[in-house]
Structures are given as C-alpha cells and as structure tokens.
Write a protein that holds these residues in place. Structure first.
Motif, PDB file in Angstrom:
ATOM      1  N   ASP A  16       0.863  66.289  -0.111  1.00 18.54           N
ATOM      2  CA  ASP A  16       0.638  65.685   1.214  1.00 18.54           C
ATOM      3  C   ASP A  16       1.464  64.416   1.358  1.00 18.54           C
ATOM      4  N   TYR A  17       1.408  63.599   0.313  1.00 20.45           N
ATOM      5  CA  TYR A  17       2.114  62.322   0.355  1.00 20.45           C
ATOM      6  C   TYR A  17       3.612  62.554   0.535  1.00 20.45           C
ATOM      7  N   ILE A  18       4.136  63.473  -0.252  1.00 20.60           N
ATOM      8  CA  ILE A  18       5.586  63.741  -0.201  1.00 20.60           C
ATOM      9  C   ILE A  18       5.982  64.227   1.202  1.00 20.60           C
ATOM     10  N   GLU A  19       5.184  65.168   1.708  1.00 23.91           N
ATOM     11  CA  GLU A  19       5.493  65.751   3.020  1.00 23.91           C
ATOM     12  C   GLU A  19       5.426  64.676   4.120  1.00 23.91           C
ATOM     13  N   TYR A  20       4.337  63.929   4.125  1.00 28.57           N
ATOM     14  CA  TYR A  20       4.161  62.895   5.159  1.00 28.57           C
ATOM     15  C   TYR A  20       5.264  61.839   5.063  1.00 28.57           C
ATOM     16  N   ALA A  21       5.524  61.400   3.828  1.00 26.90           N
ATOM     17  CA  ALA A  21       6.521  60.329   3.635  1.00 26.90           C
ATOM     18  C   ALA A  21       7.883  60.770   4.154  1.00 26.90           C
ATOM     19  N   LEU A  57      14.377  44.840  11.434  1.00 29.36           N
ATOM     20  CA  LEU A  57      13.189  45.594  11.019  1.00 29.36           C
ATOM     21  C   LEU A  57      13.453  46.449   9.781  1.00 29.36           C
ATOM     22  N   HIS A  58      12.469  46.480   8.879  1.00 26.60           N
ATOM     23  CA  HIS A  58      12.529  47.358   7.705  1.00 26.60           C
ATOM     24  C   HIS A  58      11.142  47.938   7.474  1.00 26.60           C
ATOM     25  N   PHE A  59      11.105  49.168   7.042  1.00 22.34           N
ATOM     26  CA  PHE A  59       9.832  49.756   6.609  1.00 22.34           C
ATOM     27  C   PHE A  59       9.845  49.778   5.086  1.00 22.34           C
ATOM     28  N   LEU A  60       8.877  49.143   4.491  1.00 22.43           N
ATOM     29  CA  LEU A  60       8.900  48.946   3.036  1.00 22.43           C
ATOM     30  C   LEU A  60       7.751  49.701   2.372  1.00 22.43           C
ATOM     31  N   GLU A  61       8.135  50.549   1.430  1.00 19.45           N
ATOM     32  CA  GLU A  61       7.106  51.287   0.683  1.00 19.45           C
ATOM     33  C   GLU A  61       6.784  50.544  -0.607  1.00 19.45           C
ATOM     34  N   ILE A  62       5.512  50.231  -0.791  1.00 16.43           N
ATOM     35  CA  ILE A  62       5.066  49.589  -2.032  1.00 16.43           C
ATOM     36  C   ILE A  62       4.867  50.699  -3.069  1.00 16.43           C
ATOM     37  N   PRO A  63       5.268  50.486  -4.322  1.00 16.62           N
ATOM     38  CA  PRO A  63       5.089  51.553  -5.321  1.00 16.62           C
ATOM     39  C   PRO A  63       3.616  51.976  -5.454  1.00 16.62           C
ATOM     40  N   LYS A  64       3.420  53.257  -5.617  1.00 14.84           N
ATOM     41  CA  LYS A  64       2.090  53.809  -5.892  1.00 14.84           C
ATOM     42  C   LYS A  64       2.132  54.444  -7.277  1.00 14.84           C
ATOM     43  N   ALA A  90       9.721  59.079   7.313  1.00 13.69           N
ATOM     44  CA  ALA A  90      11.019  58.441   7.053  1.00 13.69           C
ATOM     45  C   ALA A  90      12.089  59.012   7.998  1.00 13.69           C
ATOM     46  N   SER A  91      12.100  60.339   8.155  1.00 17.06           N
ATOM     47  CA  SER A  91      13.084  60.971   9.061  1.00 17.06           C
ATOM     48  C   SER A  91      12.860  60.511  10.496  1.00 17.06           C
ATOM     49  N   PHE A  92      11.580  60.446  10.895  1.00 11.40           N
ATOM     50  CA  PHE A  92      11.238  60.020  12.253  1.00 11.40           C
ATOM     51  C   PHE A  92      11.746  58.594  12.518  1.00 11.40           C
ATOM     52  N   ILE A  93      11.546  57.709  11.523  1.00 11.73           N
ATOM     53  CA  ILE A  93      11.969  56.316  11.690  1.00 11.73           C
ATOM     54  C   ILE A  93      13.501  56.229  11.798  1.00 11.73           C
ATOM     55  N   TYR A 118       3.211  53.273   4.448  1.00  9.91           N
ATOM     56  CA  TYR A 118       2.187  53.961   3.651  1.00  9.91           C
ATOM     57  C   TYR A 118       1.748  55.178   4.453  1.00  9.91           C
ATOM     58  N   PRO A 119       2.262  56.370   4.110  1.00 11.51           N
ATOM     59  CA  PRO A 119       2.088  57.562   4.952  1.00 11.51           C
ATOM     60  C   PRO A 119       0.634  57.875   5.323  1.00 11.51           C
ATOM     61  N   TYR A 120      -0.307  57.619   4.421  1.00 13.92           N
ATOM     62  CA  TYR A 120      -1.690  58.022   4.720  1.00 13.92           C
ATOM     63  C   TYR A 120      -2.298  57.219   5.879  1.00 13.92           C
ATOM     64  N   THR A 121      -1.789  56.031   6.144  1.00 15.19           N
ATOM     65  CA  THR A 121      -2.326  55.287   7.298  1.00 15.19           C
ATOM     66  C   THR A 121      -1.879  55.941   8.608  1.00 15.19           C
ATOM     67  N   VAL A 122      -0.751  56.660   8.544  1.00 11.16           N
ATOM     68  CA  VAL A 122      -0.263  57.363   9.739  1.00 11.16           C
ATOM     69  C   VAL A 122      -1.065  58.653   9.951  1.00 11.16           C
TER      70      VAL A 122
END
Lengths: 482, 309
Positions: B247-252, B231-238, B256-259, B106-110
């Motif tokens: 902002d969301y698109i950019e952060y996500a 390990l997996h990073f899972l995005e829950i639908p919003k 994702a690239s960083f991971i 969830y990008p906004y928590t980052v």
C-alpha cells in the motif's frame, strides 16, 4: 443508541413536554408509552421478555392478594428469577460446572446459549420480586390497573442503571393530584446537572485511563497501578451515581419522586456505614428480601454471620456472572462480619445534646475514613479484573513495584492521553475532584439537604465545569452492564 | 426555580463570552516555542517544515539551526494535506513570508478522510480559521448527527480548555522542551530494538487516496507558485518494514507522480535520496517515527542536501 446520553436527555425532555400537556389521570399512559418506546429503541425482542415478566407478575399477584399462599408466591417468583438466570447466569454456571467436572476427569461440552442480556434485567427483576413479596406480606395492595403496574416495572429513566424503586414509593404517586410540582421539577433539573457533571467531567475523563492501565497492568509501574485503583473507585462511583442522579432527576421532571441512591459513600468511617451509603436501593432490597427473611439479627450469632455472607454473595452475583464479582461480594461479607459495629452516639441525658468530638476523635475519624476508602478500593480491583488471579497479580505488583520518582509520576499520569497533554488533563481532573469532594462532604452528607434542592451556586459551578471540561460522546454506563 | 434559571442563564452568557474570547484571542498568548502563533509573531522564515508528528520526531531543530538560514518546524499530530493547506493559507493571510517550504510527504495521511487529531491547532488560530476547518470536516461522508455535534462542540467549546487553564505551566514545560517548533536534545535519544519493531502491527485497512487530500496537495503547489515560495515535499525515513508495505509503495508512487505532474517539476525529496539506513532499529522508535538519534543523523544529511538545493 438508547444508552447514549444525548438521546436519553432529549427523550426525557420530549416526554416531559407531552406529560404536562395531557390530563392528570392520563399521565401514566404517557410514561408507559415512553417507556415502551425507550425499551424498543434499545432492543425490541428484549422488550418482549421484560413485558412478559411484568405481566406475569401482575397476574400472579392478583391471586396472591386474594389468597396469600407461599406456593403462589413461589410460582410467581420462580419464572422471573428463571428468566434472569437464563439470560445472565446460564452460560457462566455451565462453563464453571464443565471446568469443575473436567478437573474430576469428566469431559463435558457445555451447551452455550448465544443470548444477549436484556438491558436492565437485574433491576426490573428485583422490582418485580419486591412487588410480589410486598403484596404477599400485605405491605402493599395489588395494583388493579395492569397499565400502571407496567409503568412501574418498566419506568424508562430507571431501566439502564436503576435505582430499584419499591412499588409503594412509585405507584402511590399516581394518586397525587398536583398538576405541576415546582419543587420536584427544580430538584430534578439540579440532579440532572449534577449527574452530567459526574459522568462527563469525571467518569468519562478517567475511563480511558483505567482501560489502558488494566489492559497492560503487568508492565505498569506500582505507582500507576495505585493511582489507577483509586481512579477506578472514583470512576465507578461517579459513573453509577451520576447515572442514578440523572434517572432520579428525570423521574422528578416527570413528577415521580425517588429516594436517593448514594450518600457520599467514600466518606464512610467503616464498612457498615459504606453499605448504608452505597447503592442504597440495592442494599435495602437485599436487606429486606434476603437478609431479614433469612433471619436477620434475630438468630444466633454464627447464623447471623452466615446470613450476612449469603447477602453479600447475592450482591456480588447480582453484579455479574463472573467469579470476580462473587469474590468481591465475599470480601465485603467477610469484612462486614469481622468489622465491629460502631456504637450509636448517645445524647447527653441532661442536655439532650451530643458531645463535640475531641481532637483524637477527629483524627480517628479521618484515619477510619481513609482506611475504609482504601479497603473498598482494593476490593474494586477484584470487581474490575478479568479474573481473580489477575486481581491478585495486580495487587502484588502494585505493592512490590511501588516507587516514587519523577519517572514513576510521569508514567502514572501519561495514560490520560498518551502525550504531554496528560498533565493538564490530570491537573484539571484533580481540581474538579477537589470541588466535588467538598460538595459531597458539605452538601450531600449533610442531612439538612435531604429534602432541599441542591444549592444553586454549586449547580451553576457544576454546569460551568461540565460545559468547559466535559468529555462528550463516549459515556460508558458501567452499571448498565449489571 | 426562577433563581436557578436566572443563574443558569447568566452562567451560560459568561461561558459564551469566555469561549468567544478563547476562540479569537488564545493565539495572542505568549509563545510556548511551538505552533503557528509563534511563527506569525516572527513574520518571516527561510525554511519552514509543515508536517505531522513524523516531522517533529524526524527533524532535529538543533541541526537545522546550525545552518545560516532560519528554520521552523510547524507540526500537529496527524497533520494531513487538507490541514497543511489551511495552515499555509492562514500563514499567508497573516503576512508570513516563507523562503523554502517543506511539506510532509507521508502517503497514509493522503489516504485518510479529513479529520483533526491535534486540537492545539485551534489554540493557534482565529475564529475564521475554525469556521473554515468546521466546513472542511463537515464534508466527511457517513457522519452521524451525534458525531457532527460532538465535533462542533470540540472545535468551538472544549478544545484546549485544560491546557489554557494551566497555561503558565504548559508554556514553561513546552519552552523547556521545544525551540522553533522542534524538540530539543534529540541527538542522544536512542531508538528501539529489532525485536520490538518487528512485532509492531502494520496499520489497518485503508480505502485508497482521498480526493480532498489530493486536491489540497494541488492547491498547496498552486499557492506556493503564486507566492513565489520554493516548495518541496519531504519524506521522512520510515522503518524498512513499512517501506515494503505494498500500500505504502503504491500510494507513495502515485502521489509523487501527481506532485511532479502538477508542479511540472521534481520537487519530491524521497527518504532514500537523503536517508540513513532504514534497517537500523536504533534510528526508529516505531515503524513511522524516528528516534532522536535517527532524526539527528537524518537532519544532518538533509541539511547538506538543502544546502545543495
């Protein structure tokens, strides 16, 4: 910053240390410097207004004491009231007048003053008026030392929420030669702990609930609105009386005695009793400087009723520049006029004792207490609402949408935190309120404890509850806004 | 006055002892069906989902339980990478073995400075954890002394006192509502309406991705590699309005690239790879959280996806 609880307590402790180090005759200087520092920490410019009002009062009362003329008194009081009017009421009266004229077809653009209201202006203004009138009536001789007078007018523990202490109660204590009054110091610590409990455990816990429900009351269930109305009654009492307790207790730590400002008001059996127990320093001020000068009880019945109404309207207006406060004062005034004065309990002529109340009398007393508490709670809705119409809508919704169901109970509890922890906050709050209610009934309303320190067992209980369940970091001090 | 001081001193000693006991031993209270202590008592889990309220409201435990493997949803409100890393470290320190780990993407928590919004975490952990958490939170910039004191007081003294006081009720209520960390009876809970969702405000100003949170993501990846956890990073639908937020698109995309760069593997499961329709208002209770119905549908799709991973 200065209204934060932590800052206030630390400031008081620091002042107390210095206060007991310096020689007896210089202690008032410590209090004056501390009060000045405290006021400047709030807002330096506003301090100038307070000190100018106080110096003016001291200077004019010297003339009044030499030649007690009404014209001198008027010259003394008018500028003090004028400063209160400008800072507190000017914008309100301008807006109200413009709205009224608009209805008559006259369009006016009111000149709005962008002024911040000095904290405590209502309290120190009333102190200054009391001093001038007392000197005029020769109840008190003029204080020759301006420094000591300024210490009285600006005494920092009483700046934020009062109480409105009378000059003779305060200034005479400088003549005291006791180096350290253990009894007073002890009472002070106990009162501060009680005040902290009221604010941190009860008021701070209820505050977010009340704010949330009032912000969306049009979509809230009747049960939640009823709970909220009672919670607001408790909130305003605990917030204000807690602040008063801390102020009086802090005064005690600094060797200054001050009479009690509250006396378990929600245990009153009628509205007359309520006003003898609620904000005692303001009520007695209004009685001595408004009601009695208007004629008090010594005039005809209709005039007496009018005097009561004027006194309560003044009380309403003192609380704030809004029609809701005026309406609240009017409600209490009408209620007081319509409510019969309770007969005084006569002692048996032979034995000198009073009869123990029968079962019916006890039941009647309980019902009267509940009725008075409920009436006061309804009046608080006007006090808290944004405008009178909103208050009527609130009350209408509270009664017409009142349903008792599992869902309604859940909705009534939920605003405490917005999630399922609400129920535990609610249960803890109820537990603390029960403890506090027993304390108010057994200790505070018991005349035996008027001059005694509050019992240590209760104080320790409050301390433990405050440490474990206190909500720190967001004290509101509702009465600081008045 | 002497008696009063003695009474105060004694009560302070008793309170200090009570608080010390609470901080160290509250985690041993009988499990209430959720949180870390229940997981530690279990010792092994096949599929562990660590996240915030988005996970709690977006995953249906009853669907996950139908799989052959054991699943557990570990959620705390406002859970952030820094806190999730600490939770993972704590679980490993307490010898919990994990098969697959799913971390909330969830990008906004980052984009938030480290903070604790759910004090329930403190009741589930030992004193050492609380000291470490306190150290992490002290690194928040522009924190006043008063704020710091309030924070310390909450961490070590006042947190969870009300729920611990009423623990029998607390436990009963939670056991009736939760199992394996997840909410029960979600399938029939309908969501919101389009009108309601469309009028909800978007979130306020954000100050970019926080280095502490990014470091925590990297550390989670490293820790999983060391402990051979899948390990997996899972995005829950919003709700689609939020997904369109620039902002969301950019952060996500950045996260994702960083991971992927750090893990050297594509371990990010984006919502659109699994998700049901993100425009269906019945699937959401607000812009961020799914409704029970949405969670049910999403988890069914996810279970198939997990089976194929």
């Amino acid at each position: 910053m200065a209204t934060s609880l932590l800052f206030t307590i630390l400031f008081i402790c620091g002042t107390a240390v210095v206060y007991y180090i310096v020689p007896l005759q210089l202690r008032w200087i410590v209090l004056l410097v501390a009060s000045t520092g405290f006021y400047i920490a709030i807002e330096p410019l506003l301090f100038v207004i307070a000190i100018l009002s106080a110096l003016w009062t001291w200077w004019i009362t010297r003339s009044i004491s030499i030649s007690p003329r009404k014209s001198y008194l008027a010259v003394g009081i008018v500028p003090v009231i004028l400063s209160l009017f400008v800072f507190k009421y000017y914008n309100f009266f301008c807006h109200s007048a413009a709205q009224f004229l608009e209805k008559l077809g006259i369009m006016l653009d009111p000149a709005v003053l962008k002024l911040a209201m000095p904290i405590g202006i209502s309290y120190y203004t009333f102190k200054l008026i009391a001093y001038q009138v007392d000197v005029f009536k020769k109840k008190y001789t003029c204080e020759p030392n301006p420094g000591k007078f300024l210490t009285y007018a600006l005494f920092f523990p009483q700046i934020v929420c009062g109480p409105i202490q009378r000059p003779n109660q305060f200034l005479d204590q400088f003549k005291n030669t006791t180096r350290f009054n253990v009894h007073l110091f002890d009472c002070g610590i106990r009162l501060i702990i009680l005040g902290l409990f009221k604010i941190l455990v009860i008021a701070n816990q209820i505050q977010p609930y009340v704010n949330q429900v009032y912000s969306r009351f049009e979509s809230t269930s009747g049960l939640a609105l009823l709970c909220n109305a009672f919670f607001y009654s408790i909130l305003i009492y605990c917030d204000f009386s807690g602040c008063s307790d801390i102020a009086i207790g802090s005064g005690n730590l600094l060797g200054i005695q001050c009479p009690r400002n509250f006396n378990a008001p929600y245990f009153s059996k009628n509205i007359h009793e309520f006003w003898k127990r609620w904000h005692i320093s303001l009520t007695s001020w209004l009685r001595d400087y408004i009601y009695i000068p208007l004629g008090g009880n010594r005039v005809s019945k209709p005039r007496q009723k009018l005097n009561v109404l004027i006194t309560f309207l003044t009380s309403g207006l003192w609380h704030g520049a809004n029609w809701t406060f005026i309406f609240w004062g009017l409600m209490h005034g009408i209620w007081t006029i319509l409510s019969p004065r309770p007969p005084k309990i006569k002692a048996d002529e032979d034995t000198g004792t009073t009869k123990s109340p029968g079962r019916w009398s006890v039941a009647k007393a309980i019902l009267s207490t509940i009725g008075t508490c409920f009436g006061v709670t309804i009046a608080w809705i006007f006090f808290r609402s944004e405008n009178i119409s909103a208050a009527f809508r609130y009350i209408w919704r509270m009664f017409t949408q009142l349903r008792i169901s599992a869902q309604a109970i859940q909705d009534a509890v939920l605003p405490f935190s917005g999630d399922n922890t609400s129920i535990y906050i609610f249960l803890t709050l109820i537990m603390c309120l029960i403890v506090f209610g027993i304390f108010e009934k057994k200790i505070i309303s018991n005349p035996k404890y008027d001059d005694k320190p509050l019992p240590a067992a209760w104080i320790v209980t409050f301390l433990v509850l405050t440490i474990l369940f206190g909500k720190f970091g967001q004290s509101s001090f509702i009465y600081a806004n008045f | 006055m002497k008696r009063l001081f003695i009474a105060i001193l004694l009560s302070l000693i008793v309170i200090a002892a009570l608080i010390a006991v609470k901080n160290e031993y509250a985690r041993f209270l009988p499990s209430a069906g959720l949180g870390m202590s229940a997981l530690v008592q279990r010792g092994h889990i096949d599929n562990l989902f660590i996240g915030a309220s988005t996970f709690r409201k977006g995953l249906d435990i009853e669907v996950l339980e139908q799989m052959q493997q054991q699943s557990y949803i570990l959620t705390y409100n406002g859970n952030q990478p820094v806190l999730m890393l600490m939770q993972l470290e704590y679980l490993l320190r307490n010898h919990v073995s994990i098969g697959h780990l799913y971390i909330d993407f969830y990008p906004y928590t980052v984009a938030q400075t480290p903070s604790l919004s759910d004090t329930r975490l403190l009741a589930d952990t030992d004193t050492q954890f609380k000291f470490e958490l306190s150290r992490q939170l002290s690194q928040t910039p522009n924190q006043s002394i008063s704020d710091r004191l309030t924070q310390l007081y909450e961490l070590f003294v006042s947190a969870n006192n009300t729920s611990l006081l009423w623990y029998p009720i607390y436990r009963k209520v939670n056991l009736s509502r939760n199992r394996n960390g997840g909410l029960l009876h979600m399938a029939n809970q309908t969501g919101s309406t389009k009108e309601h969702l469309d009028q909800l405000p978007h979130f306020g100003k954000r100050d970019g991705l926080q280095p502490q949170q990014m470091e925590a993501l990297a550390r989670i990846i490293e820790l999983c590699k060391q402990n051979q956890i899948q390990l997996h990073f899972l995005e829950i639908p919003k709700y689609h309005l939020l997904l369109q937020d620039p902002d969301y698109i950019e952060y996500a995309n950045t996260i994702a690239s960083f991971i992927v760069d750090t893990a050297k593997d594509d371990i990010v499961i984006r919502a659109d790879q699994v998700a049901p329709d993100t425009t269906n208002p019945a699937f959401f209770s607000d812009l961020v959280h799914m409704s029970g119905m949405g969670a049910h549908a999403f988890t069914q799709a996810l279970a198939k996806k997990i089976g194929s991973i």
